[in-house]
Design an enzyme around this catalytic site. Sequence first.
Site: not given
Ligand code: HSE
Length: 332
Positions: A145, A200, A218
């Site tokens: 988280v 990315g 989360k």
């Molecule tokens: N893809 C997630 C975000 C990152 O953009 O917060 C990993 O939890």
Amino acid sequence: MYMIKLAIFGFGAVGRGVAKILIDKERIRRLIGEYTVVAIADSKGAIISDSIDLKKALEIKNKEGSLPERLTVDEIIDSVDFDVALELTPTNIKTGEPGLTHIKKCLKKGCHVVTSNKGPLVVAYKELMKLAEKNNVKLMFEATVGGAMPVIKLIKRDLAGNNIISIKGILNGTCNYILSKMEKEKLPYDVVLSEAKELGIAEANESYDVEGIDSAAKLVILANALMNMDVKFDDVEIVGITKITPEAFEIAMEKGYTIRLIAEVNEQTLKVGPRLVSLNNPLCIHGTLNAVLIKTDLAKEVFVIGRGAGSIETASAVISDLAEIYSCEVNK
Ligand code: HSE
């Protein structure tokens, strides 16, 4: 002096970030004492040795795309002696696999686990915690988280003794990047989503981010781990950001508001959705930042902000969990 043996499962962005930090022997020795990495596995292969040269492993991964030895994580858990598994494989929120099986096997074997994988915790939080307790080992998950943003240990340790009344905040860096860029540059959603993918920061399947699934996962972890709840992913009411238009921002901004994807848990509800946020609210943050406002009975309000995504940033949380496991022993 005892040499702590580490195994790294998952050699994607987070796994490679962790390896880069572990190369800095002086930094890590100060935290946990002597250590060595004895196994690294990615989805196709592995490296096993009493003392893996991490620089070389990173070079091989960069050059070949995968690791050379034909061994699976399950085979490694069965045959290699290690003390801590760093379980950094990708998240599957529906099944928790492959991380769920890896974590169960490691805990049963009597190894500590540090994970960045949300899936196993969303699917089986209570079961995994019981298993860790039964086997007298730790399961740590700060990296699941908020990336580098400290929240789990902050609440468990530094706010120990408090009852958590609510947690409200921004738990997805990709959505925050998209929304804050739409706000500033008045660009349409699809254009900014493509940019986020190029950077990315989005999940392999970006619908996890933009449909609010990642934030909801989360939130479930926070609720179960910090508020003593027993909730599942399906208990979260979720709305994503895919329908937000530049016009919606225009109307909001005229009235002194912006739009952010807000995740919120209190005794009554678990919700994720786009909300109007006043321009002078501390939750009006930009870029890939995450932030949470924690309300407690004793300390009242605590606000944290930090980088919610990124290879080294997320690896920072993994390293802090590793330090936590061994801190008592090092300080003796
Ligand atoms: N893809 C997630 C975000 C990152 O953009 O917060 C990993 O939890």
